[in-house]
Design a protein around this motif. Structure first.
Motif, PDB file in Angstrom:
ATOM      1  N   LEU A 129      -5.828   7.512 -15.811  1.00  0.00           N
ATOM      2  CA  LEU A 129      -4.583   7.778 -15.101  1.00  0.00           C
ATOM      3  C   LEU A 129      -4.346   6.730 -14.017  1.00  0.00           C
ATOM      4  N   GLN A 130      -5.391   6.399 -13.287  1.00  0.00           N
ATOM      5  CA  GLN A 130      -5.290   5.374 -12.244  1.00  0.00           C
ATOM      6  C   GLN A 130      -4.796   4.056 -12.835  1.00  0.00           C
ATOM      7  N   ASN A 131      -5.358   3.643 -13.947  1.00  0.00           N
ATOM      8  CA  ASN A 131      -4.960   2.382 -14.576  1.00  0.00           C
ATOM      9  C   ASN A 131      -3.522   2.430 -15.078  1.00  0.00           C
ATOM     10  N   ARG A 132      -3.104   3.555 -15.673  1.00  0.00           N
ATOM     11  CA  ARG A 132      -1.726   3.681 -16.148  1.00  0.00           C
ATOM     12  C   ARG A 132      -0.740   3.625 -14.987  1.00  0.00           C
ATOM     13  N   LEU A 133      -1.061   4.320 -13.900  1.00  0.00           N
ATOM     14  CA  LEU A 133      -0.183   4.298 -12.729  1.00  0.00           C
ATOM     15  C   LEU A 133      -0.082   2.894 -12.135  1.00  0.00           C
ATOM     16  N   LEU A 134      -1.221   2.221 -11.995  1.00  0.00           N
ATOM     17  CA  LEU A 134      -1.212   0.864 -11.437  1.00  0.00           C
ATOM     18  C   LEU A 134      -0.437  -0.094 -12.317  1.00  0.00           C
ATOM     19  N   ASP A 135      -0.651  -0.018 -13.623  1.00  0.00           N
ATOM     20  CA  ASP A 135       0.064  -0.905 -14.541  1.00  0.00           C
ATOM     21  C   ASP A 135       1.565  -0.688 -14.430  1.00  0.00           C
ATOM     22  N   ALA A 136       2.002   0.574 -14.435  1.00  0.00           N
ATOM     23  CA  ALA A 136       3.438   0.883 -14.342  1.00  0.00           C
ATOM     24  C   ALA A 136       4.000   0.425 -13.001  1.00  0.00           C
ATOM     25  N   TRP A 137       3.247   0.614 -11.917  1.00  0.00           N
ATOM     26  CA  TRP A 137       3.710   0.192 -10.603  1.00  0.00           C
ATOM     27  C   TRP A 137       3.840  -1.325 -10.538  1.00  0.00           C
ATOM     28  N   ARG A 138       2.869  -2.033 -11.091  1.00  0.00           N
ATOM     29  CA  ARG A 138       2.918  -3.498 -11.059  1.00  0.00           C
ATOM     30  C   ARG A 138       4.110  -4.029 -11.843  1.00  0.00           C
ATOM     31  N   VAL A 139       4.396  -3.430 -12.989  1.00  0.00           N
ATOM     32  CA  VAL A 139       5.565  -3.830 -13.779  1.00  0.00           C
ATOM     33  C   VAL A 139       6.837  -3.616 -12.960  1.00  0.00           C
ATOM     34  N   LYS A 140       6.953  -2.460 -12.344  1.00  0.00           N
ATOM     35  CA  LYS A 140       8.124  -2.133 -11.520  1.00  0.00           C
ATOM     36  C   LYS A 140       8.233  -3.102 -10.353  1.00  0.00           C
ATOM     37  N   ARG A 141       7.128  -3.395  -9.715  1.00  0.00           N
ATOM     38  CA  ARG A 141       7.126  -4.282  -8.549  1.00  0.00           C
ATOM     39  C   ARG A 141       7.521  -5.706  -8.940  1.00  0.00           C
ATOM     40  N   MET A 201      -5.167  -0.687  -5.687  1.00  0.00           N
ATOM     41  CA  MET A 201      -5.937   0.160  -6.595  1.00  0.00           C
ATOM     42  C   MET A 201      -6.618   1.295  -5.828  1.00  0.00           C
ATOM     43  N   LEU A 202      -7.217   0.973  -4.697  1.00  0.00           N
ATOM     44  CA  LEU A 202      -7.891   1.991  -3.891  1.00  0.00           C
ATOM     45  C   LEU A 202      -6.909   3.025  -3.362  1.00  0.00           C
ATOM     46  N   THR A 203      -5.693   2.595  -3.081  1.00  0.00           N
ATOM     47  CA  THR A 203      -4.663   3.528  -2.626  1.00  0.00           C
ATOM     48  C   THR A 203      -4.341   4.538  -3.717  1.00  0.00           C
ATOM     49  N   VAL A 204      -4.117   4.057  -4.934  1.00  0.00           N
ATOM     50  CA  VAL A 204      -3.832   4.972  -6.052  1.00  0.00           C
ATOM     51  C   VAL A 204      -5.033   5.875  -6.295  1.00  0.00           C
ATOM     52  N   HIS A 205      -6.231   5.327  -6.207  1.00  0.00           N
ATOM     53  CA  HIS A 205      -7.454   6.116  -6.362  1.00  0.00           C
ATOM     54  C   HIS A 205      -7.487   7.236  -5.321  1.00  0.00           C
ATOM     55  N   GLY A 206      -7.182   6.871  -4.069  1.00  0.00           N
ATOM     56  CA  GLY A 206      -7.157   7.865  -2.997  1.00  0.00           C
ATOM     57  C   GLY A 206      -6.104   8.935  -3.216  1.00  0.00           C
ATOM     58  N   ALA A 259     -14.524  -8.648  -8.616  1.00  0.00           N
ATOM     59  CA  ALA A 259     -13.645  -8.311  -9.735  1.00  0.00           C
ATOM     60  C   ALA A 259     -12.740  -9.478 -10.139  1.00  0.00           C
ATOM     61  N   GLY A 260     -12.641 -10.492  -9.291  1.00  0.00           N
ATOM     62  CA  GLY A 260     -11.827 -11.659  -9.615  1.00  0.00           C
ATOM     63  C   GLY A 260     -10.334 -11.475  -9.394  1.00  0.00           C
ATOM     64  N   HIS A 261      -9.970 -10.634  -8.442  1.00  0.00           N
ATOM     65  CA  HIS A 261      -8.555 -10.499  -8.091  1.00  0.00           C
ATOM     66  C   HIS A 261      -8.422 -10.489  -6.566  1.00  0.00           C
ATOM     67  N   SER A 262      -7.207 -10.346  -6.084  1.00  0.00           N
ATOM     68  CA  SER A 262      -6.969 -10.438  -4.639  1.00  0.00           C
ATOM     69  C   SER A 262      -7.380  -9.159  -3.910  1.00  0.00           C
ATOM     70  N   ALA A 263      -7.610  -9.320  -2.621  1.00  0.00           N
ATOM     71  CA  ALA A 263      -7.917  -8.158  -1.779  1.00  0.00           C
ATOM     72  C   ALA A 263      -6.734  -7.203  -1.748  1.00  0.00           C
ATOM     73  N   ALA A 264      -5.514  -7.728  -1.784  1.00  0.00           N
ATOM     74  CA  ALA A 264      -4.328  -6.863  -1.816  1.00  0.00           C
ATOM     75  C   ALA A 264      -4.329  -6.015  -3.089  1.00  0.00           C
ATOM     76  N   VAL A 283       0.844  -1.199   0.000  1.00  0.00           N
ATOM     77  CA  VAL A 283       0.000   0.000   0.000  1.00  0.00           C
ATOM     78  C   VAL A 283       0.879   1.247   0.000  1.00  0.00           C
ATOM     79  N   VAL A 284       1.868   1.267   0.876  1.00  0.00           N
ATOM     80  CA  VAL A 284       2.769   2.427   0.945  1.00  0.00           C
ATOM     81  C   VAL A 284       3.549   2.573  -0.353  1.00  0.00           C
ATOM     82  N   ASP A 285       4.033   1.456  -0.891  1.00  0.00           N
ATOM     83  CA  ASP A 285       4.805   1.496  -2.134  1.00  0.00           C
ATOM     84  C   ASP A 285       3.952   2.009  -3.301  1.00  0.00           C
ATOM     85  N   ALA A 286       2.700   1.569  -3.379  1.00  0.00           N
ATOM     86  CA  ALA A 286       1.800   2.039  -4.443  1.00  0.00           C
ATOM     87  C   ALA A 286       1.561   3.539  -4.316  1.00  0.00           C
ATOM     88  N   ALA A 287       1.353   4.009  -3.096  1.00  0.00           N
ATOM     89  CA  ALA A 287       1.140   5.443  -2.875  1.00  0.00           C
ATOM     90  C   ALA A 287       2.390   6.233  -3.240  1.00  0.00           C
TER      91      ALA A 287
END
Length: 159
Positions: free
Chosen positions: A139-151, A113-118, A103-108, A18-22
């Motif tokens: 923008l939320q989706n682009r940020l999440l996608d880029a973060w997931r790739v980095k992670r 996603m909610l963190t980036v939204h916030g 949505a068919g994905h994990s709670a994490a 959560v902190v890393d995504a933010a």
């Protein structure tokens, strides 16, 4: 980026994720690296009360954002003295878990996603109007996608 997370929910939460995504989202948005953000993870009763009190809603919600009155000092080109405080994000892992099942994905993943939204709400983005929603969710989706790739890359490098 100073990001404090406090988990009062009684649930185990991927606090590091959560902190890393933010942190990633704020960095990508060009926010002053000295900025501070608070993330609070709460139970259903607390989220229900916050939603009622501050948003006029009924029942719990997934995420609430409470930006400071003027987040502009967080911009990297700011010359304001002192450390800019962005505001607070409140997350509900209970609501996130329910939404994740649908949505068919994990709670994490949902909490990330909610963190980036916030974060985007903290920075002044909204989705009340169709054009705003298109911009914010894109923008939320682009940020999440880029973060997931980095992670994933970082996790592969550790293996």
């Amino acid at each position: 980026m100073g990001i404090e997370i406090v988990n009062e929910s009684g649930h185990e939460v991927d606090e590091g994720g959560v902190v890393d995504a933010a942190r990633f989202a704020l960095g990508e948005m060009g926010v002053n690296p000295l900025a501070e953000l608070s993330i609070l993870v709460v139970d259903l009763d607390h989220m229900t009360e916050l939603n009622r009190r501050w948003m006029g809603g009924t029942g719990p919600t997934d995420v609430l954002s409470f930006p400071m009155d003027d987040a502009m000092p967080a911009r990297p080109d700011s010359i304001e003295p002192g450390t800019p405080v962005l505001g607070d994000i409140v997350l509900s892992p209970d609501v996130a878990a329910d939404q994740a099942k649908e949505a068919g994905h994990s709670a994490a993943d949902e909490l990330h996603m909610l963190t980036v939204h916030g974060v985007l709400h903290i920075l002044g983005y909204d989705h009340a109007e169709p054009e705003q929603a298109k911009e914010m969710f894109g923008l939320q989706n682009r940020l999440l996608d880029a973060w997931r790739v980095k992670r994933r890359a970082a996790q592969s490098a550790e293996s």
